[in-house]
Scaffold this motif. Structure first.
Motif, PDB file in Angstrom:
ATOM      1  N   GLU A  18       0.830  -1.207   0.000  1.00  0.00           N
ATOM      2  CA  GLU A  18       0.000   0.000   0.000  1.00  0.00           C
ATOM      3  C   GLU A  18       0.867   1.260   0.000  1.00  0.00           C
ATOM      4  O   GLU A  18       0.644   2.186  -0.796  1.00  0.00           O
ATOM      5  CB  GLU A  18      -0.934   0.008   1.224  1.00  0.00           C
ATOM      6  CG  GLU A  18      -1.879  -1.185   1.305  1.00  0.00           C
ATOM      7  CD  GLU A  18      -1.292  -2.365   2.058  1.00  0.00           C
ATOM      8  OE1 GLU A  18      -2.016  -3.362   2.252  1.00  0.00           O
ATOM      9  OE2 GLU A  18      -0.105  -2.298   2.466  1.00  0.00           O
ATOM     10  N   GLU A  23       1.420   3.938  -3.139  1.00  0.00           N
ATOM     11  CA  GLU A  23       1.133   5.357  -2.884  1.00  0.00           C
ATOM     12  C   GLU A  23       2.336   6.215  -3.272  1.00  0.00           C
ATOM     13  O   GLU A  23       2.199   7.238  -3.954  1.00  0.00           O
ATOM     14  CB  GLU A  23       0.799   5.562  -1.408  1.00  0.00           C
ATOM     15  CG  GLU A  23       0.510   7.008  -1.029  1.00  0.00           C
ATOM     16  CD  GLU A  23       0.351   7.186   0.467  1.00  0.00           C
ATOM     17  OE1 GLU A  23      -0.411   8.091   0.875  1.00  0.00           O
ATOM     18  OE2 GLU A  23       1.002   6.439   1.237  1.00  0.00           O
ATOM     19  N   TYR A  31      -3.614   5.481  -3.441  1.00  0.00           N
ATOM     20  CA  TYR A  31      -3.650   4.260  -2.630  1.00  0.00           C
ATOM     21  C   TYR A  31      -3.559   4.668  -1.166  1.00  0.00           C
ATOM     22  O   TYR A  31      -2.934   5.677  -0.824  1.00  0.00           O
ATOM     23  CB  TYR A  31      -2.468   3.353  -2.983  1.00  0.00           C
ATOM     24  CG  TYR A  31      -2.600   2.639  -4.307  1.00  0.00           C
ATOM     25  CD1 TYR A  31      -3.268   1.426  -4.404  1.00  0.00           C
ATOM     26  CD2 TYR A  31      -2.032   3.172  -5.456  1.00  0.00           C
ATOM     27  CE1 TYR A  31      -3.380   0.760  -5.617  1.00  0.00           C
ATOM     28  CE2 TYR A  31      -2.140   2.508  -6.681  1.00  0.00           C
ATOM     29  CZ  TYR A  31      -2.814   1.301  -6.750  1.00  0.00           C
ATOM     30  OH  TYR A  31      -2.922   0.653  -7.958  1.00  0.00           O
ATOM     31  N   LEU A  78      -3.894   3.153   3.292  1.00  0.00           N
ATOM     32  CA  LEU A  78      -3.564   2.064   4.202  1.00  0.00           C
ATOM     33  C   LEU A  78      -4.763   1.488   4.949  1.00  0.00           C
ATOM     34  O   LEU A  78      -4.628   0.479   5.646  1.00  0.00           O
ATOM     35  CB  LEU A  78      -2.540   2.552   5.244  1.00  0.00           C
ATOM     36  CG  LEU A  78      -1.293   3.272   4.711  1.00  0.00           C
ATOM     37  CD1 LEU A  78      -0.420   3.692   5.879  1.00  0.00           C
ATOM     38  CD2 LEU A  78      -0.538   2.404   3.737  1.00  0.00           C
ATOM     39  N   GLU A 121      -5.992  -3.058  -0.940  1.00  0.00           N
ATOM     40  CA  GLU A 121      -5.797  -1.679  -1.399  1.00  0.00           C
ATOM     41  C   GLU A 121      -6.305  -1.466  -2.814  1.00  0.00           C
ATOM     42  O   GLU A 121      -6.715  -0.357  -3.181  1.00  0.00           O
ATOM     43  CB  GLU A 121      -4.316  -1.296  -1.306  1.00  0.00           C
ATOM     44  CG  GLU A 121      -3.401  -1.839  -2.391  1.00  0.00           C
ATOM     45  CD  GLU A 121      -3.177  -3.335  -2.356  1.00  0.00           C
ATOM     46  OE1 GLU A 121      -2.871  -3.919  -3.404  1.00  0.00           O
ATOM     47  OE2 GLU A 121      -3.313  -3.928  -1.253  1.00  0.00           O
TER      48      GLU A 121
END
Length: 279
Positions: A80, A84, A182, A184, A190
């Motif tokens: 995740e 991101e 994305y 958490l 995700e």
């Protein structure tokens, strides 16, 4: 957040100048190399590997026709965080599209140009996946994943089955950032979290043709974090539940069954179901 040199100035020429391959990786240098070498396009390809704290660190391989950058996370923080960071880095570099793939998977020829052409023709598309051939570690075919092609059907069935095969997807980076990137909150799910948020503002669809060979790895996220993934999926299904859509209820029931069914037994059922759908 991460340790990396100043952002390079990627070569931006050809039909894929605004497309970047995005691959998170934790160890597995050989898988990284094999996956990147699988791309067959008639244009220069830029790829960003997000090294999620590998030991030893992932090294950018020399792949003809490809410019490769490695973005190193300071420690292993999970897919995740890696995704991101990867999307944010590609936005900083000025890319429009991020084409996902995972280490160990293989791309079908001209996957990138086909996806980009479709997304350019349909500006409402924020994510475009493909059909996927699932294979074992030896490369032997197990079953095909053929998610619905059109956006309307995907919205109806999004809780019943995964709407897109995550490593096959091309994403519009501005749309991903628009819905929060994305995140958490839903560990190991995700991808579904992102797709559901995208569907609230944009369209998602699939190319009804083979675009990816997905390696079923019993050491992968779906196996090693299976219970966490199912619980995150159930939370998402509850949050986005449409009480008037029977498919949403069926999806919840299916995931509850997954919660109690052994992983190997589940894989046998999947093979039987998808093999039957093909015949």
């Amino acid at each position: 957040m991460m340790n990396s040199p100043a952002a390079p100035n990627p070569v931006r020429t050809g039909a894929l100048a605004d497309v970047a391959v995005l691959m998170p990786a934790f160890n597995g240098q050989a898988d990284v190399e094999r996956t990147l070498a699988s791309f067959a396009e008639d244009a220069l390809i830029y790829a960003l590997i997000v090294d999620d704290g590998s030991t030893p660190a992932i090294v950018a391989p020399d792949v003809p026709g490809m410019q490769i950058e490695v973005l190193r996370m300071p420690k292993n923080g999970g897919i995740e965080r890696a995704l991101e960071a990867g999307v944010s880095a590609l936005a900083e570099r000025g890319f429009r599209y991020a084409a996902r793939i995972d280490a160990g998977d293989l791309a079908a020829p001209r996957r990138l140009v086909k996806q980009r052409t479709r997304m350019e023709a349909e500006p409402r598309l924020a994510a475009l996946g493909t059909w996927t051939q699932v294979v074992n570690r030896a490369g032997e075919p197990l079953f095909m994943l053929r998610p619905p092609a059109d956006a309307r059907t995907l919205r109806k069935t999004r809780m019943l089955r995964s709407p897109l095969v995550h490593p096959s997807v091309m994403l519009r980076i501005d749309a991903v950032l628009d819905v929060g990137n994305y995140r958490l909150q839903y560990p190991a799910a995700e991808d579904l979290d992102l797709f559901l948020r995208l569907m609230e503002r944009y369209d998602c669809a699939n190319l009804p043709e083979l675009g990816l060979y997905y390696e079923l790895n019993e050491g992968g996220i779906s196996a090693t974090k299976r219970r966490k993934q199912i619980m995150s999926t159930l939370r998402l299904q509850t949050r986005y539940l449409n009480v008037l859509n029977w498919r949403d209820w069926a999806g919840i029931g299916k995931n509850l069954l997954h919660l109690v069914m052994p992983y190997r037994a589940l894989q046998k059922v999947k093979r039987a179901v998808f093999a039957g759908a093909k015949s």
